[in-house]
Scaffold this motif. Sequence first.
Motif, PDB file in Angstrom:
ATOM      1  N   LEU A 112       0.570  -3.644  -6.117  1.00 50.41           N
ATOM      2  CA  LEU A 112       0.586  -2.337  -5.464  1.00 50.41           C
ATOM      3  C   LEU A 112      -0.831  -1.785  -5.398  1.00 50.41           C
ATOM      4  O   LEU A 112      -1.677  -2.089  -6.232  1.00 50.41           O
ATOM      5  N   ARG A 113      -1.066  -0.950  -4.398  1.00 55.94           N
ATOM      6  CA  ARG A 113      -2.354  -0.254  -4.294  1.00 55.94           C
ATOM      7  C   ARG A 113      -2.112   1.179  -3.849  1.00 55.94           C
ATOM      8  O   ARG A 113      -1.279   1.439  -2.984  1.00 55.94           O
ATOM      9  N   ILE A 114      -2.872   2.106  -4.441  1.00 61.83           N
ATOM     10  CA  ILE A 114      -2.897   3.481  -3.973  1.00 61.83           C
ATOM     11  C   ILE A 114      -4.314   4.015  -4.124  1.00 61.83           C
ATOM     12  O   ILE A 114      -4.987   3.743  -5.123  1.00 61.83           O
ATOM     13  N   ASP A 115      -4.790   4.742  -3.103  1.00 61.63           N
ATOM     14  CA  ASP A 115      -6.110   5.365  -3.117  1.00 61.63           C
ATOM     15  C   ASP A 115      -5.910   6.873  -3.210  1.00 61.63           C
ATOM     16  O   ASP A 115      -5.295   7.486  -2.318  1.00 61.63           O
ATOM     17  N   VAL A 116      -6.416   7.457  -4.289  1.00 65.43           N
ATOM     18  CA  VAL A 116      -6.118   8.842  -4.629  1.00 65.43           C
ATOM     19  C   VAL A 116      -7.350   9.725  -4.405  1.00 65.43           C
ATOM     20  O   VAL A 116      -8.437   9.414  -4.902  1.00 65.43           O
ATOM     21  N   PRO A 117      -7.203  10.839  -3.679  1.00 62.17           N
ATOM     22  CA  PRO A 117      -8.328  11.756  -3.528  1.00 62.17           C
ATOM     23  C   PRO A 117      -8.716  12.397  -4.855  1.00 62.17           C
ATOM     24  O   PRO A 117      -7.879  12.557  -5.752  1.00 62.17           O
ATOM     25  N   SER A 118      -9.980  12.765  -4.984  1.00 60.33           N
ATOM     26  CA  SER A 118     -10.432  13.490  -6.176  1.00 60.33           C
ATOM     27  C   SER A 118      -9.688  14.810  -6.294  1.00 60.33           C
ATOM     28  O   SER A 118      -9.151  15.340  -5.318  1.00 60.33           O
ATOM     29  N   GLY A 119      -9.648  15.344  -7.508  1.00 56.43           N
ATOM     30  CA  GLY A 119      -8.956  16.597  -7.766  1.00 56.43           C
ATOM     31  C   GLY A 119      -7.545  16.414  -8.269  1.00 56.43           C
ATOM     32  O   GLY A 119      -6.842  17.395  -8.540  1.00 56.43           O
ATOM     33  N   ASN A 120      -7.111  15.157  -8.398  1.00 58.00           N
ATOM     34  CA  ASN A 120      -5.756  14.857  -8.867  1.00 58.00           C
ATOM     35  C   ASN A 120      -5.795  14.150 -10.218  1.00 58.00           C
ATOM     36  O   ASN A 120      -5.140  13.124 -10.422  1.00 58.00           O
ATOM     37  N   GLU A 121      -6.571  14.707 -11.145  1.00 62.06           N
ATOM     38  CA  GLU A 121      -6.801  14.034 -12.422  1.00 62.06           C
ATOM     39  C   GLU A 121      -5.533  13.857 -13.244  1.00 62.06           C
ATOM     40  O   GLU A 121      -5.323  12.805 -13.865  1.00 62.06           O
ATOM     41  N   ILE A 122      -4.666  14.858 -13.276  1.00 62.10           N
ATOM     42  CA  ILE A 122      -3.411  14.729 -14.030  1.00 62.10           C
ATOM     43  C   ILE A 122      -2.557  13.617 -13.440  1.00 62.10           C
ATOM     44  O   ILE A 122      -2.009  12.777 -14.166  1.00 62.10           O
ATOM     45  N   ILE A 147       0.847  -1.190   0.000  1.00 60.31           N
ATOM     46  CA  ILE A 147       0.000   0.000   0.000  1.00 60.31           C
ATOM     47  C   ILE A 147       0.881   1.237   0.000  1.00 60.31           C
ATOM     48  O   ILE A 147       1.779   1.381   0.841  1.00 60.31           O
ATOM     49  N   LEU A 148       0.642   2.125  -0.937  1.00 63.83           N
ATOM     50  CA  LEU A 148       1.406   3.361  -1.062  1.00 63.83           C
ATOM     51  C   LEU A 148       0.578   4.510  -0.503  1.00 63.83           C
ATOM     52  O   LEU A 148      -0.457   4.866  -1.061  1.00 63.83           O
ATOM     53  N   GLY A 149       1.012   5.087   0.598  1.00 68.16           N
ATOM     54  CA  GLY A 149       0.280   6.189   1.178  1.00 68.16           C
ATOM     55  C   GLY A 149       0.463   6.250   2.690  1.00 68.16           C
ATOM     56  O   GLY A 149       0.754   5.229   3.317  1.00 68.16           O
ATOM     57  N   PRO A 150       0.329   7.452   3.248  1.00 70.02           N
ATOM     58  CA  PRO A 150       0.030   8.702   2.557  1.00 70.02           C
ATOM     59  C   PRO A 150       1.171   9.130   1.632  1.00 70.02           C
ATOM     60  O   PRO A 150       2.331   8.839   1.879  1.00 70.02           O
ATOM     61  N   ILE A 151       0.780   9.860   0.600  1.00 68.40           N
ATOM     62  CA  ILE A 151       1.721  10.516  -0.311  1.00 68.40           C
ATOM     63  C   ILE A 151       1.387  12.002  -0.306  1.00 68.40           C
ATOM     64  O   ILE A 151       0.275  12.398  -0.673  1.00 68.40           O
ATOM     65  N   VAL A 152       2.324  12.823   0.118  1.00 67.13           N
ATOM     66  CA  VAL A 152       2.147  14.279   0.129  1.00 67.13           C
ATOM     67  C   VAL A 152       3.280  14.890  -0.681  1.00 67.13           C
ATOM     68  O   VAL A 152       4.456  14.550  -0.461  1.00 67.13           O
ATOM     69  N   ALA A 153       2.924  15.751  -1.619  1.00 64.82           N
ATOM     70  CA  ALA A 153       3.947  16.340  -2.492  1.00 64.82           C
ATOM     71  C   ALA A 153       3.479  17.693  -3.010  1.00 64.82           C
ATOM     72  O   ALA A 153       2.280  17.979  -3.047  1.00 64.82           O
ATOM     73  N   LEU A 166     -10.311  22.093   5.723  1.00 68.13           N
ATOM     74  CA  LEU A 166      -9.601  22.705   4.606  1.00 68.13           C
ATOM     75  C   LEU A 166      -8.259  22.025   4.361  1.00 68.13           C
ATOM     76  O   LEU A 166      -7.457  21.841   5.273  1.00 68.13           O
ATOM     77  N   ARG A 167      -8.028  21.646   3.100  1.00 70.15           N
ATOM     78  CA  ARG A 167      -6.784  21.019   2.692  1.00 70.15           C
ATOM     79  C   ARG A 167      -6.091  21.890   1.641  1.00 70.15           C
ATOM     80  O   ARG A 167      -6.731  22.725   1.014  1.00 70.15           O
ATOM     81  N   ASN A 168      -4.796  21.645   1.429  1.00 70.85           N
ATOM     82  CA  ASN A 168      -4.033  22.508   0.525  1.00 70.85           C
ATOM     83  C   ASN A 168      -3.682  21.848  -0.808  1.00 70.85           C
ATOM     84  O   ASN A 168      -2.778  22.301  -1.513  1.00 70.85           O
ATOM     85  N   ASN A 169      -4.387  20.757  -1.142  1.00 66.71           N
ATOM     86  CA  ASN A 169      -4.235  20.095  -2.455  1.00 66.71           C
ATOM     87  C   ASN A 169      -2.860  19.466  -2.670  1.00 66.71           C
ATOM     88  O   ASN A 169      -2.378  19.383  -3.804  1.00 66.71           O
ATOM     89  N   THR A 170      -2.236  19.008  -1.590  1.00 66.10           N
ATOM     90  CA  THR A 170      -0.954  18.308  -1.732  1.00 66.10           C
ATOM     91  C   THR A 170      -1.054  16.831  -1.357  1.00 66.10           C
ATOM     92  O   THR A 170      -0.041  16.126  -1.370  1.00 66.10           O
ATOM     93  N   LEU A 171      -2.259  16.341  -1.056  1.00 64.38           N
ATOM     94  CA  LEU A 171      -2.450  14.943  -0.688  1.00 64.38           C
ATOM     95  C   LEU A 171      -2.749  14.132  -1.947  1.00 64.38           C
ATOM     96  O   LEU A 171      -3.810  14.251  -2.545  1.00 64.38           O
ATOM     97  N   TYR A 172      -1.800  13.278  -2.345  1.00 65.72           N
ATOM     98  CA  TYR A 172      -1.933  12.489  -3.573  1.00 65.72           C
ATOM     99  C   TYR A 172      -2.301  11.036  -3.300  1.00 65.72           C
ATOM    100  O   TYR A 172      -2.735  10.332  -4.219  1.00 65.72           O
ATOM    101  N   GLY A 173      -2.135  10.580  -2.080  1.00 64.17           N
ATOM    102  CA  GLY A 173      -2.509   9.225  -1.728  1.00 64.17           C
ATOM    103  C   GLY A 173      -2.866   9.156  -0.257  1.00 64.17           C
ATOM    104  O   GLY A 173      -2.126   9.697   0.583  1.00 64.17           O
ATOM    105  N   ILE A 174      -3.993   8.540   0.067  1.00 66.52           N
ATOM    106  CA  ILE A 174      -4.377   8.401   1.459  1.00 66.52           C
ATOM    107  C   ILE A 174      -3.686   7.183   2.065  1.00 66.52           C
ATOM    108  O   ILE A 174      -3.147   6.339   1.349  1.00 66.52           O
ATOM    109  N   ALA A 175      -3.702   7.087   3.391  1.00 67.64           N
ATOM    110  CA  ALA A 175      -3.054   5.958   4.057  1.00 67.64           C
ATOM    111  C   ALA A 175      -3.807   4.661   3.774  1.00 67.64           C
ATOM    112  O   ALA A 175      -3.230   3.644   3.407  1.00 67.64           O
TER     113      ALA A 175
END
Length: 289
Positions: free
Chosen positions: A237-247, A210-216, A275-284
């Motif tokens: 491998l597994r990663i769960d990605v929050p919405s808003g990270n389409e690219i 499992i890959l996460g959290p990923i913050v970048a 409120l988040r700052n849009n740097t979370l690319y993968g949850i735990a």
Amino acid sequence: MSSFNTTEPILEKFDKNDISRLIDLSNSVGWDYDENEVTTVMSSGRIYGHKNEEGLIVSSAAIIDYSSKLASIGMVIVREDYRGMGLGRKATEKCLESVPINTPVMLIATEEGKPMYEKMGFTSIDSVHKFLCDNYEQSITSSTNNYNIEPLSEEDLYGLINLDTEAFGVNRETFLMNRINQSKDSLVVKSPDGAVIGYGLSVKGPVNLILGPIVATDSQTALLIIDELAKNHIGKLRIDVPSGNEIFMSKLEKYGFIKVSQPPIMIKNSNELPLRNNTLYGIAAQIFG
């Protein structure tokens, strides 16, 4: 529900002596919780559920409370022979009762569980995107704009926790320390002056790494973290990605990841996540929000 289950099981809080039976419950529905994962859940929060007269665990629900600003529910499981008795709802209600009143509570729902959560007052506000990769081949070779990716050291913890707080929206130091202890690899990204500007963890489960959290700071740096975490791993491998990270998600697919589901994020006692700052690319993991 089977006809022999005539007595309602007892609702209780579980402890470390129940870990093996919780794993058995997880296996009974095809989920892959193991000892390390259940230990991290217990160390970071609480698990409630039901036992029958023989001591068999037949339901569970866990809650991780990060602060009065947010808690996360997961691990809601009911053994097939005991469905239809309302055990999942009762265990979930016990989780809700264990945090201060009006605390925003989130969960990432299964399709089967969503109707129950809606009846309990949860509403869907977003979703996460589950990606799997059967066999990763290293393929990301771009530079990181002179950033350095290196193993996490104790002196980096303060910077990592601050980054995670801004990315996730609340401080979750206790959980992060437990997750780092559980992780296979823990990496940080540093700027040329040594400041921590990103991080990533990998956790070895029974089926997936499992890959996460990923913050970048950006999607390319997030991909480089993933590459570093995954490059020597043979297996899934597994990663769960929050919405808003389409690219970012489109690039994942180019590197062999396949999107397999998009479960909803639901919340109670609020209309939105902190409120988040849009740097979370993968949850735990889904249980941790």
